[in-house]
Scaffold this motif. Sequence first.
Motif, PDB file in Angstrom:
ATOM      1  N   SER A   1     -11.524   2.123 -32.014  1.00 10.80           N
ATOM      2  CA  SER A   1     -10.951   1.653 -30.755  1.00 10.80           C
ATOM      3  C   SER A   1     -12.043   1.336 -29.750  1.00 10.80           C
ATOM      4  CB  SER A   1      -9.984   2.690 -30.185  1.00 10.80           C
ATOM      5  OG  SER A   1     -10.697   3.854 -29.849  1.00 10.80           O
TER       6      SER A   1
ATOM      7  N   TRP B   1     -13.016  -2.107 -30.274  1.00  8.83           N
ATOM      8  CA  TRP B   1     -12.074  -3.119 -29.784  1.00  8.83           C
ATOM      9  C   TRP B   1     -12.284  -3.413 -28.322  1.00  8.83           C
ATOM     10  CZ3 TRP B   1      -7.326  -0.251 -32.078  1.00  8.83           C
ATOM     11  CH2 TRP B   1      -7.353  -0.411 -33.457  1.00  8.83           C
ATOM     12  N   SER B   2     -12.655  -2.409 -27.562  1.00  9.58           N
ATOM     13  CA  SER B   2     -12.625  -2.601 -26.127  1.00  9.58           C
ATOM     14  C   SER B   2     -13.701  -1.773 -25.446  1.00  9.58           C
ATOM     15  CB  SER B   2     -11.237  -2.199 -25.613  1.00  9.58           C
ATOM     16  OG  SER B   2     -11.346  -1.709 -24.324  1.00  9.58           O
TER      17      SER B   2
ATOM     18  N   GLU C   1     -12.312   0.998 -23.058  1.00  7.05           N
ATOM     19  CA  GLU C   1     -12.023   2.279 -23.695  1.00  7.05           C
ATOM     20  C   GLU C   1     -13.319   3.071 -23.853  1.00  7.05           C
ATOM     21  OE1 GLU C   1      -9.518   3.876 -25.196  1.00  7.05           O
ATOM     22  OE2 GLU C   1     -10.622   5.209 -26.508  1.00  7.05           O
TER      23      GLU C   1
ATOM     24  N   ALA D   1     -14.368   4.755 -20.694  1.00  9.38           N
ATOM     25  CA  ALA D   1     -13.561   5.934 -20.366  1.00  9.38           C
ATOM     26  C   ALA D   1     -14.003   7.134 -21.181  1.00  9.38           C
ATOM     27  CB  ALA D   1     -12.084   5.623 -20.611  1.00  9.38           C
ATOM     28  N   ALA D   2     -14.312   6.882 -22.455  1.00  9.88           N
ATOM     29  CA  ALA D   2     -14.724   7.966 -23.331  1.00  9.88           C
ATOM     30  C   ALA D   2     -16.074   8.528 -22.877  1.00  9.88           C
ATOM     31  CB  ALA D   2     -14.811   7.473 -24.763  1.00  9.88           C
TER      32      ALA D   2
ATOM     33  N   TRP E   1      -2.810   8.810 -11.152  1.00  4.94           N
ATOM     34  CA  TRP E   1      -2.726   7.909 -12.294  1.00  4.94           C
ATOM     35  C   TRP E   1      -3.248   6.523 -11.999  1.00  4.94           C
ATOM     36  CZ3 TRP E   1       0.243   3.893 -10.646  1.00  4.94           C
ATOM     37  CH2 TRP E   1       1.106   4.162  -9.577  1.00  4.94           C
TER      38      TRP E   1
ATOM     39  N   ASP F   1      -5.041   3.113 -11.417  1.00  7.06           N
ATOM     40  CA  ASP F   1      -6.209   2.492 -12.052  1.00  7.06           C
ATOM     41  C   ASP F   1      -6.896   1.612 -11.022  1.00  7.06           C
ATOM     42  OD1 ASP F   1      -8.051   1.623 -13.788  1.00  7.06           O
ATOM     43  OD2 ASP F   1      -6.712   0.339 -14.939  1.00  7.06           O
TER      44      ASP F   1
ATOM     45  N   GLU G   1     -11.117   4.913  -7.916  1.00  8.08           N
ATOM     46  CA  GLU G   1     -11.000   6.000  -8.881  1.00  8.08           C
ATOM     47  C   GLU G   1     -12.148   5.960  -9.882  1.00  8.08           C
ATOM     48  OE1 GLU G   1      -8.655   9.299  -9.816  1.00  8.08           O
ATOM     49  OE2 GLU G   1      -8.405   7.837  -8.233  1.00  8.08           O
TER      50      GLU G   1
END
Lengths: 284, 262
Positions: free
Chosen positions: A7, A10-11, A14, A17-18, A276, A278, A282
């Motif tokens: 994943s 793919w992006s 992502e 964020a990880a 939450w 986005d 943040e």
Amino acid sequence: MTGKAASQAWSSHEGAAALAAPASTEKRRAFDWRILLGFFLPIAIALLWEAAVKSGLAQGRLVPPPSRIIATLWGLAQTGELWAHTWMTLWRVLVGFVIGAAAGIVLGAMSGANRTIRQLLDPTLQALRAIPSIAWVPLFILWLGIFEASKVALIAVGVFFPVYLGIAGAILSVDRKLVEVGHVFRLSRIQLARRILLPAVLPEAVIALRSGLGLGFMFVVAAEFMGASEGLGYLLVDGQQMGKPDQILAAIIAFALLGKTADSLLVAATKPLVRWQDTVRERL
Amino acid sequence: MLSLEHLSKTYADGTRALSDINLTVHEGEIVSLIGGSGCGKTTLLRLIAGLDRESAGRIRLDDEVLSGPHPAVGIVFQEPRLLPWLSVSDNIAFGLDGLSAAQKKARVAHALEKVSLVEHADRWPRDLSGGQQQRVSIARAFVTNPKVLLLDEPFSALDAFTRASLHEHLLGLWEETRPTVVLVTHDVQEAVTLADRAVVMQPKPGRIFDELPLTLSRPRDRTGLPFETSVRRVLTALDHSLKAPQAQPQRERDRQAAALWW
């Protein structure tokens, strides 16, 4: 683990964020440093002015040096006057804010959710909004007297409009696509309001409340100018009439601290509700 | 069995989006609606989902006439449409009403496993990639065990690699309860990969041009010759639907539909 790796491929979104998770302690330290950066400019200016007055380059009679302002603040705090005035101002803002915000939320929600109510209500409110709120002062004094009621009313009027506009606008701009998800799962009108509309408008509602609170502090000064014997606004008027610029500046600083604290408290109290989101803020 | 009978949709501005659609989808069948843009594929799906009202005709599920959103009909939209304030597992549980907390939890856990997102259960939608978000959206639709599942080009925004893995996830979920599936797509390969039947539509007004059975056995080998042949057959039909002047019987049916509508 392989799924995670794939994943990431793919992006990059992502991936970012990880990466952010293990690096959070490092990020926190960098953030603290940035807060300190914000203090640099006011402290530098204060020190420069202090030095200018001390060295005789400036007189400091109309613009007192920081040391004298701090001494005045300290003196006012020692006699307990500062707390009495601050408390009075805070109480007025709070009562006015609660009344204005409650009215703004209720009418804003009605106007946002129902077309008929909007067409009935909105033109009148928009016309009233066009009146500079200070223009109400003479009328409020005639109607409500010169004591607390007229002051609170003025603050409530000031708070009402940004909250009303913000809430109504937020409801009108809720994404139709999310509302359709609610329709697909056959939510009733009340469920739709509770499970989709309410959470969706929260971020904008918080912004509306913050601008309302800011205006509340603006109008409390106006209210206290029109004849108060207590409150930070009274300290301002008193300082002008007695020729005490240090007292004026002390009151201004008290206002700044009070306003910022109130805003921060509001943000902190509502933060869990909008975690939450986005947003750029943040992510920074 | 899902059946559409003389279904027409004319918008308020006079646009005829759909004209006299007759289609029967059997239980457990996967039907793919395919056609050029503006041929009313999405409109058709929105009618079945109950998000729009038909102008004429009716939609029946078994013996029930559908009017409005129905608990046995689920839909996956083109965009994931996740609720950004709910975690992944809460998003999947969104449509699960009237179940005990334990039942809900079990169903969501199973769905998460099926779309391989177990380790992302507590994350926000914003932390997921586009493909992962669409998987959550598919799980949200499947978790209520719908009899009919509508898919509105759910994979069109994804890259080929992600799309292929989503096809597998979709078929995996479908195998379990075998719902009736209506899949709207503009991707012929996708139609041949997933569907038992391809329904080719034609625009202005939207109507059915041709139906092609796709009888390849599953799992389908995308590189094999039979697959290629099927793709070519659908492409040819699609080509005709876009080029061919309106066939005579089709016109006749239109006129009948118009009469019905007026």
